[in-house]
Design a protein around this motif. Structure first.
Motif, PDB file in Angstrom:
ATOM      1  N   ALA A 279       0.838  -1.377  -0.052  1.00  0.00           N
ATOM      2  CA  ALA A 279      -0.106  -0.087  -0.076  1.00  0.00           C
ATOM      3  C   ALA A 279       0.889   1.308  -0.034  1.00  0.00           C
ATOM      4  N   GLN A 280       2.026   0.907   0.692  1.00  0.00           N
ATOM      5  CA  GLN A 280       3.042   2.449   0.718  1.00  0.00           C
ATOM      6  C   GLN A 280       4.260   2.556  -0.364  1.00  0.00           C
ATOM      7  N   ALA A 281       3.809   1.667  -1.577  1.00  0.00           N
ATOM      8  CA  ALA A 281       4.924   1.499  -2.449  1.00  0.00           C
ATOM      9  C   ALA A 281       5.316   3.012  -3.312  1.00  0.00           C
ATOM     10  N   VAL A 282       6.368   3.220  -3.491  1.00  0.00           N
ATOM     11  CA  VAL A 282       6.641   4.397  -4.212  1.00  0.00           C
ATOM     12  C   VAL A 282       7.495   3.733  -5.334  1.00  0.00           C
ATOM     13  N   PRO A 283       7.182   3.833  -6.532  1.00  0.00           N
ATOM     14  CA  PRO A 283       7.828   3.321  -7.576  1.00  0.00           C
ATOM     15  C   PRO A 283       9.371   3.864  -7.737  1.00  0.00           C
ATOM     16  N   PRO A 284      10.295   2.775  -7.766  1.00  0.00           N
ATOM     17  CA  PRO A 284      11.726   3.525  -7.981  1.00  0.00           C
ATOM     18  C   PRO A 284      11.833   4.280  -9.218  1.00  0.00           C
ATOM     19  N   PRO A 285      12.873   5.244  -9.306  1.00  0.00           N
ATOM     20  CA  PRO A 285      12.818   6.063 -10.429  1.00  0.00           C
ATOM     21  C   PRO A 285      12.901   5.373 -11.924  1.00  0.00           C
ATOM     22  N   GLN A 286      13.404   4.387 -11.677  1.00  0.00           N
ATOM     23  CA  GLN A 286      13.537   3.727 -13.224  1.00  0.00           C
ATOM     24  C   GLN A 286      12.109   3.275 -13.523  1.00  0.00           C
ATOM     25  N   VAL A 287      11.412   2.720 -12.651  1.00  0.00           N
ATOM     26  CA  VAL A 287      10.062   2.164 -12.881  1.00  0.00           C
ATOM     27  C   VAL A 287       8.984   3.408 -13.314  1.00  0.00           C
ATOM     28  N   GLN A 288       9.146   4.449 -12.527  1.00  0.00           N
ATOM     29  CA  GLN A 288       8.315   5.884 -12.664  1.00  0.00           C
ATOM     30  C   GLN A 288       8.722   6.437 -13.973  1.00  0.00           C
ATOM     31  N   THR A 289      10.054   6.468 -14.501  1.00  0.00           N
ATOM     32  CA  THR A 289      10.338   6.730 -15.750  1.00  0.00           C
ATOM     33  C   THR A 289       9.398   5.873 -16.956  1.00  0.00           C
ATOM     34  N   VAL A 290       9.495   4.610 -16.613  1.00  0.00           N
ATOM     35  CA  VAL A 290       8.580   3.793 -17.772  1.00  0.00           C
ATOM     36  C   VAL A 290       7.160   4.254 -17.629  1.00  0.00           C
ATOM     37  N   MET A 291       6.545   4.253 -16.559  1.00  0.00           N
ATOM     38  CA  MET A 291       5.284   4.550 -16.400  1.00  0.00           C
ATOM     39  C   MET A 291       4.934   5.751 -16.896  1.00  0.00           C
ATOM     40  N   ASP A 292       5.771   6.994 -16.763  1.00  0.00           N
ATOM     41  CA  ASP A 292       5.480   8.212 -17.566  1.00  0.00           C
ATOM     42  C   ASP A 292       5.987   8.172 -18.905  1.00  0.00           C
ATOM     43  N   ARG A 293       6.483   7.283 -19.335  1.00  0.00           N
ATOM     44  CA  ARG A 293       6.983   7.196 -20.954  1.00  0.00           C
ATOM     45  C   ARG A 293       5.869   6.798 -21.550  1.00  0.00           C
ATOM     46  N   PHE A 294       4.873   5.756 -20.977  1.00  0.00           N
ATOM     47  CA  PHE A 294       3.954   5.056 -21.621  1.00  0.00           C
ATOM     48  C   PHE A 294       2.600   5.393 -20.733  1.00  0.00           C
ATOM     49  N   GLY A 295       2.479   6.323 -20.120  1.00  0.00           N
ATOM     50  CA  GLY A 295       1.222   6.438 -19.449  1.00  0.00           C
ATOM     51  C   GLY A 295       0.443   5.389 -18.852  1.00  0.00           C
ATOM     52  N   LEU A 296       1.533   4.600 -18.068  1.00  0.00           N
ATOM     53  CA  LEU A 296       0.998   3.307 -17.487  1.00  0.00           C
ATOM     54  C   LEU A 296       0.648   3.757 -15.897  1.00  0.00           C
ATOM     55  N   SER A 297      -0.324   2.979 -15.483  1.00  0.00           N
ATOM     56  CA  SER A 297      -0.766   3.040 -14.082  1.00  0.00           C
ATOM     57  C   SER A 297      -1.101   1.625 -13.489  1.00  0.00           C
ATOM     58  N   MET A 298      -0.920   1.339 -12.380  1.00  0.00           N
ATOM     59  CA  MET A 298      -1.457  -0.122 -11.707  1.00  0.00           C
ATOM     60  C   MET A 298      -2.802  -0.273 -11.868  1.00  0.00           C
ATOM     61  N   GLU A 299      -3.758   0.936 -12.050  1.00  0.00           N
ATOM     62  CA  GLU A 299      -5.154   0.661 -12.167  1.00  0.00           C
ATOM     63  C   GLU A 299      -5.356   0.348 -13.578  1.00  0.00           C
ATOM     64  N   GLU A 300      -4.764   1.051 -14.486  1.00  0.00           N
ATOM     65  CA  GLU A 300      -4.689   0.614 -15.910  1.00  0.00           C
ATOM     66  C   GLU A 300      -4.396  -0.893 -16.442  1.00  0.00           C
ATOM     67  N   ARG A 301      -3.136  -1.222 -15.472  1.00  0.00           N
ATOM     68  CA  ARG A 301      -2.891  -2.640 -15.530  1.00  0.00           C
ATOM     69  C   ARG A 301      -3.713  -3.630 -15.044  1.00  0.00           C
ATOM     70  N   GLN A 302      -4.676  -3.234 -14.014  1.00  0.00           N
ATOM     71  CA  GLN A 302      -5.500  -4.303 -13.429  1.00  0.00           C
ATOM     72  C   GLN A 302      -6.835  -4.228 -14.582  1.00  0.00           C
ATOM     73  N   ARG A 303      -7.230  -3.193 -15.007  1.00  0.00           N
ATOM     74  CA  ARG A 303      -8.262  -3.173 -15.924  1.00  0.00           C
ATOM     75  C   ARG A 303      -7.986  -4.116 -17.216  1.00  0.00           C
ATOM     76  N   ALA A 304      -6.572  -4.070 -17.610  1.00  0.00           N
ATOM     77  CA  ALA A 304      -6.163  -4.758 -18.742  1.00  0.00           C
ATOM     78  C   ALA A 304      -6.169  -6.071 -18.496  1.00  0.00           C
ATOM     79  N   ALA A 305      -5.921  -6.427 -17.170  1.00  0.00           N
ATOM     80  CA  ALA A 305      -5.906  -8.043 -16.812  1.00  0.00           C
ATOM     81  C   ALA A 305      -7.380  -8.330 -16.940  1.00  0.00           C
ATOM     82  N   ALA A 306      -8.271  -7.718 -16.228  1.00  0.00           N
ATOM     83  CA  ALA A 306      -9.600  -7.920 -16.294  1.00  0.00           C
ATOM     84  C   ALA A 306     -10.111  -8.246 -17.613  1.00  0.00           C
ATOM     85  N   ARG A 307      -9.579  -7.534 -18.467  1.00  0.00           N
ATOM     86  CA  ARG A 307     -10.274  -7.440 -20.090  1.00  0.00           C
ATOM     87  C   ARG A 307      -9.540  -8.919 -20.664  1.00  0.00           C
ATOM     88  N   MET A 308      -8.405  -9.340 -20.418  1.00  0.00           N
ATOM     89  CA  MET A 308      -7.862 -10.439 -20.766  1.00  0.00           C
ATOM     90  C   MET A 308      -9.022 -11.543 -20.179  1.00  0.00           C
TER      91      MET A 308
END
Length: 252
Positions: free
Chosen positions: A122-151
């Motif tokens: 619950a307290q996780a803060v993305p490491p810098p390299q992870v945040q960079t990738v998330m920002d680059r592709f507009g990713l969020s954990m919520e989006e990944r959760q919704r994508a998995a549900a779609r699968m």
């Protein structure tokens, strides 16, 4: 057990070495990794012929292959090569995440097991390299959760894993959060639970012993405080654990 290789000869040798060591599965980096400096998550690491070589060599030895694939191109390559599983399956392109109905249909038709690697503290803060990738592709954990549900809705076989230990936000023991993440994205609770139980046992090739409460199988049982069908946080509050008929934690 890891290692860097280049070219067909080294790939064959890498598979052979792991077979000789008695591994249960071959994992290959189909795309770059978020936590691997100098690699690109949006690009393939090997050619299709090279990946097919790995899959064919592993299958010849009776071993399944799972492919780490963040890039859409790497996901498609894993399917073309006949891999048994895909880790992450993020489907990144230069324009962001792209998951088409045709891709979902193919994943389901080929019976490929997908591990979305959800779950974090619950307290996780993305490491810098992870945040960079998330920002680059507009990713969020919520989006990944919704994508998995779609699968899941498309009939793709999902299992729960969390990339445990990869960073401080994903410690070992975080799999309950991965299951809860599926439910948060829209996977029904019973189906989400199965991704860490019966479906996981199927994917690991141990369904003849594990994953279900059934006569003749190992007596494995997780007793929790509460009902995970209505409250997934119950998974993180075990009262007792029974492993092969012996109490590993709790009343025994």
């Amino acid at each position: 057990m890891g290692g860097a290789v280049e070219g067909p000869q080294q790939l064959r040798a890498a598979v052979r070495e792991r077979v000789e060591r008695g591994v249960d599965v071959i994992k290959v980096m189909g795309s770059g990794g978020v936590n691997t400096p100098g690699t690109d998550v949006a690009r393939c690491q090997f050619t299709l012929d090279e990946l097919r070589l790995v899959v064919d060599a592993a299958h010849a030895a009776g071993l399944p292959v799972t492919v780490h694939a963040h890039a859409l191109a790497a996901v498609e390559q894993a399917l073309d090569a006949g891999a048994d599983g895909i880790e992450h399956c993020t489907c990144l392109t230069a324009d962001g995440v792209r998951i088409t109905d045709a891709l979902l249909e193919r994943l389901a038709r080929q019976g490929t097991t997908v591990c979305p690697t959800l779950g974090k503290t619950a307290q996780a803060v993305p490491p810098p390299q992870v945040q960079t990738v998330m920002d680059r592709f507009g990713l969020s954990m919520e989006e990944r959760q919704r994508a998995a549900a779609r699968m899941h809705r498309a009939g793709v076989r999902l299992v729960s894993g969390a990339d445990s230990g990869i960073n401080a936000g994903k410690p070992h023991g975080i799999v309950p959060a991965a299951v809860a993440g599926l439910a948060a994205g829209g996977v029904p609770a019973d189906a989400a639970l199965a991704t860490a139980m019966s479906l996981a046992a199927d994917a690991c090739g141990i369904a003849d012993r594990k994953g279900r409460l059934r006569r003749g199988l190992d007596a494995d049982l997780l007793v929790v405080r509460g009902d995970p069908l209505t409250d997934m946080t119950a998974l993180a509050d075990p009262l007792a654990v029974l492993v092969s008929g012996a109490w590993a934690h709790g009343p025994g």
